[in-house]
Design a protein around this motif. Sequence first.
Motif, short mmCIF file in Angstrom:
data_model
loop_
_atom_site.label_atom_id
_atom_site.label_comp_id
_atom_site.label_asym_id
_atom_site.label_seq_id
_atom_site.Cartn_x
_atom_site.Cartn_y
_atom_site.Cartn_z
N GLU A 12 12.26 0.11 -93.91
CA GLU A 12 13.99 0.14 -93.33
C GLU A 12 13.62 1.45 -92.44
OE1 GLU A 12 16.59 -0.47 -96.27
OE2 GLU A 12 18.33 0.22 -94.97
N ARG A 14 11.47 2.98 -91.10
CA ARG A 14 10.82 2.65 -89.68
C ARG A 14 11.66 2.22 -88.72
NH1 ARG A 14 4.92 1.57 -92.45
NH2 ARG A 14 3.80 3.20 -91.56
N GLY A 15 12.47 1.09 -89.15
CA GLY A 15 13.25 0.19 -88.47
C GLY A 15 14.36 1.18 -87.91
N LEU A 16 15.12 1.96 -88.77
CA LEU A 16 16.20 2.90 -88.34
C LEU A 16 15.72 3.98 -87.20
CD1 LEU A 16 17.92 3.30 -91.70
CD2 LEU A 16 18.91 2.19 -89.75
N ARG A 18 13.08 3.38 -85.11
CA ARG A 18 12.73 2.84 -84.05
C ARG A 18 14.23 2.69 -83.29
NH1 ARG A 18 9.16 -0.30 -86.53
NH2 ARG A 18 10.56 -1.96 -87.27
N ALA A 19 15.33 1.91 -83.91
CA ALA A 19 16.41 2.01 -83.31
C ALA A 19 16.95 3.47 -82.80
CB ALA A 19 17.39 1.38 -84.25
N GLY A 20 16.55 4.47 -83.35
CA GLY A 20 17.14 5.66 -82.74
C GLY A 20 16.63 6.23 -81.71
N GLU A 22 15.81 7.60 -78.34
CA GLU A 22 16.19 7.46 -76.99
C GLU A 22 15.20 7.90 -76.12
OE1 GLU A 22 19.71 9.87 -76.62
OE2 GLU A 22 20.68 8.56 -78.08
N VAL A 277 21.64 9.28 -90.85
CA VAL A 277 21.22 7.94 -90.79
C VAL A 277 20.42 7.41 -92.08
CG1 VAL A 277 19.82 6.36 -89.37
CG2 VAL A 277 20.83 8.52 -88.30
N ARG A 293 21.58 12.41 -87.01
CA ARG A 293 21.98 12.86 -85.55
C ARG A 293 22.87 14.03 -85.70
NH1 ARG A 293 19.44 8.82 -82.75
NH2 ARG A 293 19.41 10.06 -80.85
N THR A 324 9.94 8.30 -77.78
CA THR A 324 10.72 9.18 -77.02
C THR A 324 10.01 9.68 -75.91
OG1 THR A 324 11.63 9.91 -79.15
CG2 THR A 324 12.11 11.25 -77.19
#
Length: 402
Positions: A12, A14-16, A18-20, A22, A277, A293, A324
């Motif tokens: 989880e 790792r997923g957060l 990846r989603a974060g 930019e 997060v 963040r 990134t």
Amino acid sequence: MRPFKTTIPIEEARGLLRAGVEPIARTETVPLAAAAGRVAARDVAATIFVPPFSRSAMDGYAVVAADTRGATRDTPVRLRIGERVFTGSTPTRAIGPGTCAEIATGAPLPDGADAVVMVEESSRADDEHVLIGAEAKPMQNIGRKGADISPGDLVLRTGDLLNPSRLGAVAAVGHSDVEVFAKPRVAILSTGNEVVEPGAPLAAGQIYDVNRFTLAAVVDAHGGIPVLHAPARDTLESLNTALDACDDADVIIFSGGSSVGDRDLLIDLVAQRGEVVFHGIAVRPGKPTMFARIGGRPFFGMPGNPTSCLSNAYILLVPFLRATARLPLYAPRTIAASLGRTIVSPANRHQFYTVRLEGTVALPAFKGSGDITSLSKADGYIEIPSDQHTVEEGTTVVVTLF
Ligand code: AMP
Ligand code: MG
């Protein structure tokens, strides 16, 4: 103390992360000689032919193929040598029937010639004549103008990693520099009243800063620019000031103070300045890890314990930073080994357990999360999922190498 109420599984986290991500948008132009390992920020199209002229691919004789019909070693064809063409020069006359030019690899093909006979298939009759001992097929041993690249061909696409061969393609079309994505600037800062810089004397109760250097090395190796800051103290004021100094960073990493003790103030800092997060991962080592963040920027709160900090840098920070920086996924090498001693793993935590290799035997190297030698004397790690409690001696394990 404000104990972790919940921790999230590693997948989880790792997923957060990846989603974060930019991906960096800034670009810069760098000389070709400094562009290795960078990522192309625009397509590069050729404006010239490569090779720019038809050329010989062999040392030998430029001929009219039809002149060599029937030639064999025993019944060679005799041709007059009109001139010698070297690399960097241009032929001065065309090849006509019965004539040829002595030619070097890479030299321009004279007009009229449509094949090159390699020197091994010839012998010299005299200074002005050569005996061709094999039939030449039209276009043999010729590198045709534009055979490699033609005007308009893309030699580089946006997002391509500039590996040696792509640098070569850019050089071949004559560009001296290339536009690449900027490397993310990564602010790195250690926190803790006890933390001092290596080189300074060590007073009672103090330790040297380890994390700043391990993190900087990881950031540097995976496409970021480490920007090192002096350690901050365990006060909100000091942490706020430190954070202000990271204003030009793309990614911010603090280490220490990320847990749940009364002096662990990162969570309070983030509460004031941004949004959490996640905080707390069901891993060992590295449970007290935070991702947040702050002012829109990604913020990592890494554990102070050096092995926890570095382990999560490898496992969580590296993929985040590479994405990134727009670098391709990093796949560390793995090998199979036989576990040299039974390991007991804590319940409900995914464990990254460091091992040392002796031949094909993996020996435990993990001492404790606070011990940097848990990593520095290890060759890699094995993973023990949270639902597994023991791994027996003799089990075949997959070792991920550092
Ligand atoms: P913390 O995460 O701040 O609770 O720190 C956990 C342990 O790691 C403590 O023993 C700290 O002294 C140690 N520590 C924290 N930061 C560093 C650092 N930058 N280098 C080495 N050890 C550290
Ligand atoms: Mg601390």
